[in-house]
Design an enzyme around this catalytic site. Structure first.
Site, short mmCIF file in Angstrom:
data_model
loop_
_atom_site.label_atom_id
_atom_site.label_comp_id
_atom_site.label_asym_id
_atom_site.label_seq_id
_atom_site.Cartn_x
_atom_site.Cartn_y
_atom_site.Cartn_z
N GLU C 72 0.80 -1.23 0.00
CA GLU C 72 0.00 0.00 0.00
C GLU C 72 0.83 1.29 0.00
O GLU C 72 0.35 2.33 0.42
CB GLU C 72 -0.94 0.00 1.21
CG GLU C 72 -1.95 -1.14 1.18
CD GLU C 72 -3.08 -0.88 2.15
OE1 GLU C 72 -4.17 -0.52 1.70
OE2 GLU C 72 -2.84 -1.04 3.37
N HIS C 91 -0.51 5.75 7.89
CA HIS C 91 -1.66 4.93 7.48
C HIS C 91 -2.13 4.17 8.72
O HIS C 91 -1.50 3.22 9.16
CB HIS C 91 -1.27 3.96 6.37
CG HIS C 91 -2.33 2.95 6.07
ND1 HIS C 91 -3.68 3.25 6.10
CD2 HIS C 91 -2.26 1.63 5.77
CE1 HIS C 91 -4.37 2.18 5.82
NE2 HIS C 91 -3.54 1.18 5.62
N HIS C 93 -4.36 1.97 11.33
CA HIS C 93 -5.26 0.82 11.47
C HIS C 93 -5.95 0.87 12.83
O HIS C 93 -6.35 -0.16 13.35
CB HIS C 93 -4.48 -0.50 11.31
CG HIS C 93 -4.44 -1.02 9.92
ND1 HIS C 93 -4.72 -2.32 9.59
CD2 HIS C 93 -4.18 -0.39 8.74
CE1 HIS C 93 -4.61 -2.49 8.29
NE2 HIS C 93 -4.28 -1.34 7.74
N HIS C 160 -11.34 -0.33 6.80
CA HIS C 160 -9.90 -0.51 6.68
C HIS C 160 -9.12 0.30 7.73
O HIS C 160 -8.32 -0.26 8.48
CB HIS C 160 -9.51 -0.09 5.26
CG HIS C 160 -8.06 -0.29 4.91
ND1 HIS C 160 -7.61 -0.32 3.61
CD2 HIS C 160 -6.97 -0.45 5.67
CE1 HIS C 160 -6.29 -0.50 3.61
NE2 HIS C 160 -5.89 -0.59 4.85
#
Lengths: 231, 231, 231, 231
Positions: C72, C91, C93, C160
């Protein structure tokens, strides 16, 4: 079961969040009728075998022991008096019990490991004693609490916590842990819809499944390991 | 995958809260058809390679091993029997599964890492066996549970926990972790409004994204690190 | 900011639960236009300075580095391309973001330390790309995500996680932590009644209060200490 | 109470989640009228005795100490000015206070250990000062907050946290911990039905039960142990 075991029970209950700065666990004296073992006034997390005192049926320290006792030792005295089958008593301060007590909501088992608890009623000290500090500070209050416990395994104390009893130290400790687990899960389950609790027959059959020698020892060893690796 | 890996899987599942004093994980025997590897009766947190036993298709210990086995080994026996594609089985005691089981609510994937689970049905032992301890204690009960699992990856057990299977030990462990994560998040998401779950096509495409060699190894190494730094 | 800082940022984010086995954090290359620093494919908890690779504007590894990259990495490439002001990209999570993304609910700041985030929109990869694994695996998907981010500081990714950007590594890390805190608290606050979020003027004034040199360093030192005492 | 105790109070509050990167605790100077002790600008988790500075009634550093102070020291200055009975002040950043503040919901004690707090009102800085960073950055804002506190033990700050005062350092710390516990439990209890809070008489009687020398020392020793075993 020795003083070492009772000290370990204190640390297990602290590690699992059943007690915090407050709360305690006692053991019926193996040899002296009506007497029981309970720590002096110190948080369960810090209890060592040397902290264990002996108390008589009236909740007074035996053997001239002058160390400061827990104010609430009468919880234990009254239950040992009224329940000859009880060998150990946990006074729980588990946070997840509070929402049930303050809303007058019984805790009912929805997970098999909490099955032996059956339905857990709520005791409100104000019903008979009016405005208090919510602490159980004399034998009359202890007996009233014991009466609400009846022949059961646990009772909630409104705005305070609860009591869990067992016919062994392990049984009382394991059930005190799973009472809080069950309460926390019931809060979540109600968000999803009507809850199917254990039936009376399932409750009956759960005793051996969780409190027989093999599973009880397994749970105890597990809780002990968690104490050892945390400390 | 060796006994060392199976012992590590036990510790990972304990560390992530998928199992507590109870619950277990097994591995299909690499060489002996219908046999599987599973610890003797001890909490997963404490399992070492030496605790691993071999069981036959009937759920009985092989090779004259007389150590006490888990009462619920029939869960594993029945699934290996009915699902030749399954290499590993986790019997989950994850707390966040309970609210779904006791309300008859399926778990559906809402987070991509739980995608491969698809829709997870609820099995209630009472439907066919009436009042029990909720434990799976014989092969018939195991087969009924396996039938509910069908060709899926997971099934909830009402008032008890669940089962997660995988075509590798890593896949079963990773999916057992994310099943509980997904369940916990679904409870929260429902508070905000109607939930968009993964579509069938998204579920299909999630397999490689999470269970291919590279991501599965990354997750496994991460869970292993957490065991190492916690202990 | 060096590779040491980026490795530390990885460990901070793992320790605070912003990333788990997956998720990552990158830093714009201080000297090479359009390039950025990002770990090879390994969980953030395990990242060391030696794991840091250099990537070009197309998301491809620079300098002939053949180590396996994150699938990603295009999230980062696209954002550095469209947002010259951005120096670092997380990013996320973080689990508490999921309930918002799957219900299409924007996150709005209700606690002052999350003020700089402003209103955080939801990006659903399916809107333009139909059924996928929910992963961002090419530059077109990255650009679509960056477009949804617009000139903001964060964006949620349905099912996500999300992305948080900053004009420094510290700012991105601190805001990623407080985005998850804010989301978790919003879920709770809604149970009590209508929520008063920060006004536009309060959002504006919160920047200096939390992201100026002094408070940002204090937060960074705090998160670093938590990594040190946990490990 | 010494600087050692104040440094320990900082670490206790960090360990219990009452403060995070931000928040602080102060102590009225034992000898210098109107002065108080408070750390320089560093996260509570990291405070050592050497970090403690002395501040005057105007919130300015005494003795020519030029180290960077907390921006929000005026919270403390204003309260010591208006409340001669107060010996210690905690500026709480406990997350569970936020949902109450942002919905304008008072916190009322439902658990006996939080009884001494009585009813905790909400202060919204915007009511008098309009749009700000939500931080208390001058003595006027501090005085307005102190006025809302009135003769009480705690006050919430909308979108920010709260303040808890005590007639001893221990009392302030213990009450700051139980304020957050009580807030978290109230959120849960409301899911089950109307909550029975402590009556005025029960609040009155709870003071000695939790803040007298014996229970306060027990709680302090417990919190100290948790700091020691965590570090």
């Amino acid at each position: 079961m020795s003083r070492q075991d009772l000290a370990l029970a204190n640390r297990i209950l602290a590690n699992e969040g059943v007690v915090d700065a407050f709360g305690h666990v006692s053991l019926r004296h193996p040899d002296r009728p009506g007497h029981f073992l309970l720590s002096r006034s110190v948080s369960p997390e810090l209890v060592t075998p040397d902290d264990i005192m002996v108390f008589g049926p009236d909740g007074q320290a035996a053997d001239g022991d002058t160390r400061a006792p827990y104010l609430e030792r009468f919880i234990h005295a009254a239950i040992y008096e009224q329940r000859p089958d009880v060998v150990a008593v946990v006074h729980s301060h588990a946070h997840d019990l509070i929402p049930f007590g303050v809303t007058g909501t019984e805790v009912r088992p929805l997970i098999h490991v909490a099955g032996p608890l059956g339905t857990v009623p709520v005791w409100d000290i104000a019903d008979r004693f009016g405005e208090t500090s919510l602490l159980v500070t004399n034998i009359e209050q202890g007996r009233d609490l014991a009466a609400r416990l009846g022949s059961g395994r646990a009772v909630l104390m409104r705005g305070h916590g609860g009591v869990v009893v067992g016919d062994s130290l392990r049984a009382a400790v394991i059930m005190a842990v799973y009472l809080q687990v069950n309460a926390g899960l019931d809060l979540k389950a109600r968000q999803l819809g009507p809850v199917r609790y254990l039936s009376d027959g399932e409750v009956e059959l759960s005793f051996d499944a969780i409190l027989a020698e093999v599973p009880a020892r397994r749970a105890w060893d597990y809780f002990k390991r968690r104490v050892d690796t945390h400390a």
